[in-house]
Design an enzyme around this catalytic site. Structure first.
Site, PDB file in Angstrom:
ATOM      1  N   HIS A  53       0.783  -1.140  -0.011  1.00 20.53           N
ATOM      2  CA  HIS A  53       0.066  -0.105   0.230  1.00 20.53           C
ATOM      3  C   HIS A  53       0.674   1.138   0.193  1.00 20.53           C
ATOM      4  CE1 HIS A  53      -3.864  -2.010   1.721  1.00 20.53           C
ATOM      5  NE2 HIS A  53      -3.473  -2.404   0.427  1.00 20.53           N
ATOM      6  N   GLU A  55       1.076   3.676   2.008  1.00 24.99           N
ATOM      7  CA  GLU A  55       1.643   3.818   3.298  1.00 24.99           C
ATOM      8  C   GLU A  55       3.123   3.047   3.633  1.00 24.99           C
ATOM      9  OE1 GLU A  55      -2.634   4.254   3.997  1.00 24.99           O
ATOM     10  OE2 GLU A  55      -1.146   3.115   3.013  1.00 24.99           O
ATOM     11  N   CYS A  82      -5.962   1.404   5.833  1.00 31.13           N
ATOM     12  CA  CYS A  82      -6.668   0.208   6.210  1.00 31.13           C
ATOM     13  C   CYS A  82      -6.324  -0.150   7.661  1.00 31.13           C
ATOM     14  CB  CYS A  82      -6.276  -0.794   4.988  1.00 31.13           C
ATOM     15  SG  CYS A  82      -4.777  -1.343   5.170  1.00 31.13           S
ATOM     16  N   CYS A  91      -2.256  -1.075   7.218  1.00 32.63           N
ATOM     17  CA  CYS A  91      -1.435   0.198   7.396  1.00 32.63           C
ATOM     18  C   CYS A  91      -1.494   0.830   8.968  1.00 32.63           C
ATOM     19  CB  CYS A  91      -1.864   1.054   6.273  1.00 32.63           C
ATOM     20  SG  CYS A  91      -1.531   0.360   4.840  1.00 32.63           S
TER      21      CYS A  91
END
Length: 327
Positions: A53, A55, A82, A91
């Protein structure tokens, strides 16, 4: 820091997020940056379906010399982090582990299963969370919100019309838009998974439906040919590019559901008028891109009538592009 400054940084997140293009498939495009003392020390985005992701990537992309600043920085991310285990870990745990003190978020996650959970978890750990709920970040994830979460592709209607609102002439191939608009259309084709036309469009225009004028993969061609009239002499059946032909397509909603299952997350309907009007009548569209030329046809096939929210109008040489969202 003011809301204006926050918005500027989130606009940067949007720009970064769009680099992924259609590689995210049925996931949302997401971008993130880390800012310390008004200096961006890291940028990252969700590059492809099933991959790390935004992040994760923004933290990984911080230079070694700036790693000690992560715990003193503000994380800007276009979508709520998330808080669930999917193909990648939560995350929120990553943010907590790196002791990032402040997170500024463009939009909530529209998925009912996770909405606001990420915000709540971060706040429970003493992290300052700012949610701006921006229209620009909502627009970024429209294909995910209105398409993927509804188990259907994000449907884009595209057509060119004359200044007196004709889309063409019966049985005659006519180029309405200018060369700049044609290049733009090929760019759009590189950004979608599927492009759909009806039988008459193929029989009249014999289109290739590829993005020859722009780099990137061409979309899968989806042809509605109920009467089995399209033979191997037409481009859609004679070149190396993939074509799916549907001969039983009375139920458009079921058709869209099948396309979603087969991996079509973004679908552009290019014509003809009958097909476009059928999607409008069934209210199975999300966005319309209408190119209006500075020419008159005086007669012919009437262009579809689009009712929705006008997002913007942009000149393209002598043409005008109007982007409309379904109400």
């Amino acid at each position: 820091m003011t809301k204006y400054d926050h918005t500027e940084y989130l606009n940067r997140c949007i720009i970064i997020a769009k680099r992924a293009g259609k590689a995210v498939q049925n996931n949302p495009q997401v971008g993130a940056i880390l800012v310390h003392d008004n200096r961006i020390i890291g940028e990252g985005y969700h590059k492809a379906y099933g991959s790390a992701h935004a992040e994760v990537n923004v933290i990984a992309n911080v230079d070694e010399s700036d790693k000690q600043l992560i715990s003193k920085s503000t994380l800007y991310v276009s979508l709520e982090p998330c808080n669930h285990q999917g193909k990648t870990g939560p995350c929120t745990d990553l943010i907590i582990r790196h002791q990032i003190p402040k997170v500024v978020i463009g939009s909530r996650d529209p998925n009912d299963n996770v909405e606001s959970n990420g915000l709540e978890k971060l706040r429970s750990k003493g992290i300052e969370v700012v949610l701006l709920d921006l229209e620009s970040t909502k627009q970024l994830i429209r294909p995910f919100t209105l398409g993927s979460l509804q188990k259907m592709p994000y449907v884009i209607l595209k057509f060119a019309q004359s200044k007196d609102f004709y889309i063409g002439k019966e049985g005659t191939q006519i180029a309405i838009s200018n060369k700049y608009s044609q290049h733009l259309v090929h760019k759009w084709r590189s950004e979608i998974d599927g492009i759909m036309v009806g039988t008459n469009t193929v029989l009249t225009d014999n289109p290739k439906l590829t993005n020859r004028l722009h780099p990137g993969d061409s979309p899968i061609r989806i042809i509605l040919d109920k009467s089995d009239k399209i033979d191997s002499n037409y481009h859609v059946n004679s070149d190396k590019h993939t074509t799916w032909i549907y001969r039983n397509s009375k139920d458009l909603k079921a058709l869209l559901g099948d396309l979603h299952k087969r991996g079509i997350s973004r679908l552009m309907i290019e014509g003809g008028a009958t097909l476009l009007k059928s999607f409008i009548k069934a209210n199975l569209w999300h966005e319309a891109r209408i190119i209006t030329a500075d020419t008159y046809l005086n007669e012919g096939i009437k262009a579809p009538t689009i009712r929705g929210k006008l997002i913007h109008k942009t000149p393209i040489g002598s043409d005008t592009l109007s982007v409309v969202y379904a109400a």
